[in-house]
Design a protein around this motif. Structure first.
Motif, PDB file in Angstrom:
ATOM      1  N   LEU A   1       0.520  -1.240   0.006  1.00 46.61           N
ATOM      2  CA  LEU A   1       0.038   0.085   0.153  1.00 46.61           C
ATOM      3  C   LEU A   1       0.862   1.256   0.000  1.00 46.61           C
ATOM      4  CD1 LEU A   1      -2.834  -0.920   2.554  1.00 46.61           C
ATOM      5  CD2 LEU A   1      -2.941  -0.847   0.068  1.00 46.61           C
ATOM      6  N   GLN A   2       2.031   1.246  -0.062  1.00 47.91           N
ATOM      7  CA  GLN A   2       2.966   2.309  -0.097  1.00 47.91           C
ATOM      8  C   GLN A   2       2.680   3.039  -1.241  1.00 47.91           C
ATOM      9  OE1 GLN A   2       7.415   1.437  -0.910  1.00 47.91           O
ATOM     10  NE2 GLN A   2       6.624  -0.816  -0.415  1.00 47.91           N
ATOM     11  N   GLY A   3       2.693   4.572  -0.891  1.00 52.91           N
ATOM     12  CA  GLY A   3       2.228   5.442  -2.247  1.00 52.91           C
ATOM     13  C   GLY A   3       0.710   5.654  -2.183  1.00 52.91           C
ATOM     14  N   ILE A   4      -0.078   4.480  -2.123  1.00 53.90           N
ATOM     15  CA  ILE A   4      -1.743   4.559  -1.979  1.00 53.90           C
ATOM     16  C   ILE A   4      -1.920   5.199  -0.768  1.00 53.90           C
ATOM     17  CG2 ILE A   4      -3.814   3.315  -1.810  1.00 53.90           C
ATOM     18  CD1 ILE A   4      -2.258   1.111  -3.612  1.00 53.90           C
ATOM     19  N   MET A   5      -1.508   4.884   0.242  1.00 57.66           N
ATOM     20  CA  MET A   5      -1.848   5.344   1.699  1.00 57.66           C
ATOM     21  C   MET A   5      -1.155   6.670   1.739  1.00 57.66           C
ATOM     22  SD  MET A   5      -3.708   3.201   2.839  1.00 57.66           S
ATOM     23  CE  MET A   5      -4.075   4.234   4.127  1.00 57.66           C
ATOM     24  N   GLY A   6      -0.064   6.987   1.140  1.00 55.98           N
ATOM     25  CA  GLY A   6       0.475   8.312   1.105  1.00 55.98           C
ATOM     26  C   GLY A   6      -0.618   9.341   0.658  1.00 55.98           C
TER      27      GLY A   6
END
Length: 696
Positions: free
Chosen positions: A414-419
């Protein structure tokens, strides 16, 4: 001929490897039997794979392989025979070692280069299927792509063997007959195991052709593809009843198919309050942890219902299974909700400093140090492509901050998405938040590209900094090894430049990356190697898009700086090659190139019309003078197809020139002038691509 069945019934096989294992098992047996000539052109290989078995059924298998004529080289005549024609000790020893028994007069003499060889010609008798299958079985097992080998003891309590999982039954049937082979301490038979819960009694297979029906009667569908089809159809049918669409990623379908012998689909749900959590978190939790299929309603909104695949036929219609899975997923989603709510208590900006504790590379520093380089580079790139410099830098500054969150710690996918979610919660600019998500794109071949200028700046900076840094410490890909996914990064950069039509050269981007990276201790200037790496990836990418090697080579030979023009140039080359004049002009172009390469010194840029004495060279000069302004106009307008089509008018004067004019005239002034004329022609024809490389 009869049909053959071979099955290894095992303990539960690793689901993510099952499909590959089943295919390799079937291919290994079929390949080895084929090499021994047990199979015919009509033989059909059907692989089987389920959680507790690997099997293969092969049609039209011979009971015995055919006799095979062969020729065996022995020794040279001068070594093997005495002057009297008797066998020497060397020949006798060789024949004994090979098991050949015959009179030396039966040996043939064959000329082999400068030597005359003694050759034995004989017939190798066929092999019984039991012997051929034994070696094929051992070969297949030995060459399986086993992810992790398990060692276990056989029933005798003393013998230890290694395999992917313990084998419980070995079945080998040729028609209705058992083939007497053995493996892992087991003798082949016709008995196997059915479903672990619904068919606990041993299952007897009457014949190779009865395998599928016998297994289905024991609640095992041995065919991987058929089980997958059953699951997909059931998911779609259940979703239809709920007026929904199931989310069915291929990896999840494959894994669930590998986990079930007799798939049955049930429906379950979770509380609506969890829908407040970003849907990506919920979907990933369901897919990764529980192997569930999430559902969307007709408007595309995530529902609080999901589908699950079991291999149990529930007597109560699935009520207990549904309720049990609802309890399990509730706990998982509660964790996700907790992570999300805790993460929202801190801003992304407050997490940036914590990146100093995240190692990027031991020679390139921490993620914080890298972030500062990417931030600076994204600002430079933003100025090149007309993006908002401040927004590009801000996005790059925050792009890796979500690595310090609980949610990404639990789900790195989920890195980027949660960001993006956290950035929007922090009221960052819309394009900044979007760029945080999109700076990873494209993540894989065929993935979407970043959408806006700020996203493109951040994505290009992220990938270029990785490339220039790792090339600077000599961590280039070698062979098939590419631990840092540098090929994917390079292809991503190329796709963005071409498909987003960015008016900036690759050289300028690489130079900008180096201007930032050169301050890192121990990093050397490897820009030339990196540009060569890009060129190789570009060739592969264009070939994959359907362009021929010649077309790609011709266009890239000119090293076009603006890659956004590549599709236009390639289309122009392809259209040119369809013209009737193209073959003659490409051949002439190649001839011109060879002539000009041999010229010593510089070739004059201007042609002296007064020195054109032959009618053919006068005609070529006149044609060039007429066409050149048209070519210049079309080139400036980007009308590359029309430009190359215009050069086709030169075919007749070019042919006449080479027919009637001697380029290397004895008069040095005439020679230099004709070379200048050819140089001018070469420049006119090769502005889009190096046409000579298209010659047959």
């Amino acid at each position: 001929m009869k049909n053959l069945l071979v099955e290894l019934q095992t303990e539960e096989l690793p689901p993510k490897a099952l499909l590959k294992l089943s295919r390799a098992f079937a291919d290994g047996i079929a390949k080895h039997l084929g090499q021994q000539h047990f199979l015919t052109e009509e033989s059909v290989v059907a692989p089987y794979g389920s959680p507790r078995r690997l099997a293969v059924r092969i049609t039209n298998v011979l009971e015995k392989s055919p006799d095979e004529a062969f020729a065996q080289k022995l020794v040279p005549v001068r070594v093997g025979l005495t002057p009297e024609g008797e066998a020497t000790p060397a020949l006798t020893k060789k024949m004994a070692a090979l098991g050949i028994q015959c009179d030396v007069s039966a040996l043939k003499r064959v000329q082999d280069g400068k030597n005359e060889q003694l050759v034995f010609e004989g017939v190798r008798p066929g092999v019984e299927l039991k012997d051929g299958l034994q070696t094929a079985l051992e070969y297949a097992v030995k060459h399986l792509p086993i992810p992790k080998v398990m060692t276990y003891q056989l029933a005798d309590g003393t013998t230890t063997v290694s395999f992917v999982r313990p084998v419980r039954h070995l079945t080998a049937l040729y028609g209705e007959d058992v083939v007497p082979v053995s493996l892992f301490g087991l003798e082949a038979g016709r008995v196997t195991a059915g479903h672990r819960f619904h068919a606990t009694a041993p299952v007897e297979i009457a014949s190779a052709d009865a395998y599928e029906d016998a297994m289905k009667a024991a609640y095992v569908d041995p065919c991987f593809a058929h089980r997958r089809e059953t699951i997909v159809n059931a998911l779609l049918e259940h979703a239809k009843q709920l007026d929904a669409e199931p989310i069915m990623p291929e990896d999840l379908l494959e894994e669930v198919t590998a986990l079930t012998e007799w798939p049955v689909v049930y429906e379950s749900s979770f509380e609506e309050e969890f829908l407040q959590v970003p849907e990506e978190c919920l979907i990933l939790t369901m897919q990764l942890n529980q192997k569930y299929f999430a559902l969307r309603d007709r408007s595309g909104k995530l529902m609080n219902r999901f589908l699950l695949v079991s291999q149990l036929i529930a007597k109560d219609g699935g009520k207990a299974i549904s309720e049990g899975n609802a309890r399990v997923v509730r706990a998982r989603l509660a964790d996700a909700k907790f992570f999300y709510e805790q993460d929202l208590k801190e801003t992304l900006e407050s997490r940036v400093e914590g990146l100093k504790h995240v190692v990027y590379h031991n020679k390139l520093g921490s993620q914080l140090e890298r972030m500062h380089r990417v931030e600076a580079l994204s600002g430079l790139i933003a100025q090149m492509i007309g993006a908002d410099k401040a927004h590009a830098e801000r996005a790059s500054r925050l792009a890796k901050a979500d690595l310090r969150t609980l949610m990404v710690g639990e789900f790195p996918e989920l890195q980027g998405i949660m960001g993006e979610y956290y950035a929007r919660h922090d009221r960052e600019a819309d394009d900044v938040a979007l760029a945080i998500r999109e700076h990873y794109q494209p993540r894989y071949a065929g993935d979407e590209l970043p959408s806006g200028p700020a996203s493109l700046s951040a994505a290009l900076a992220d990938k270029l900094e990785t490339l220039i840094g790792l090339f600077g410490i000599n961590q280039m890909p070698t062979g098939e090894k590419d631990p840092f996914a540098l090929r994917r990064h390079a292809l991503g950069v190329l796709r963005m430049l071409i498909e987003k039509k960015l008016d900036v050269t690759l050289n300028a981007l690489v130079d900008a990356a180096w201007s930032v990276e050169q301050n890192v201790a121990g990093v050397v200037d490897n820009r030339e190697a990196l540009l060569g790496f890009f060129a190789d990836r570009l060739r592969v990418m264009l070939r994959d898009q359907g362009y021929s090697a010649q077309e790609v080579d011709a266009v890239l030979a000119l090293r076009p700086g603006r890659l956004l023009e590549l599709p236009l140039r390639l289309a122009a080359v392809r259209a040119f090659m369809a013209l009737p004049e193209s073959e003659a002009l490409t051949a002439a172009n190649k001839r011109i190139g060879n002539i000009l390469k041999k010229v010593e010194g510089e070739i004059a840029q201007d042609v002296d019309a007064a020195l054109l004495v032959e009618p053919a060279e006068q005609a070529l000069y006149a044609a060039l003078s007429t066409i050149e302004p048209e070519v210049d106009t079309l080139y400036a307008a980007g009308e590359y197809e029309k430009m190359l089509a215009a050069t086709a008018k030169l075919r007749a004067p070019v042919d006449a020139f080479f027919e009637d004019v001697m380029v290397n005239a004895e008069d040095l002034r005439l020679r230099a002038n004709r070379q200048a004329l050819l140089g001018r022609l070469y420049r006119v024809m090769n502005r889009i691509a190096e046409i000579s490389r298209l010659a047959k």
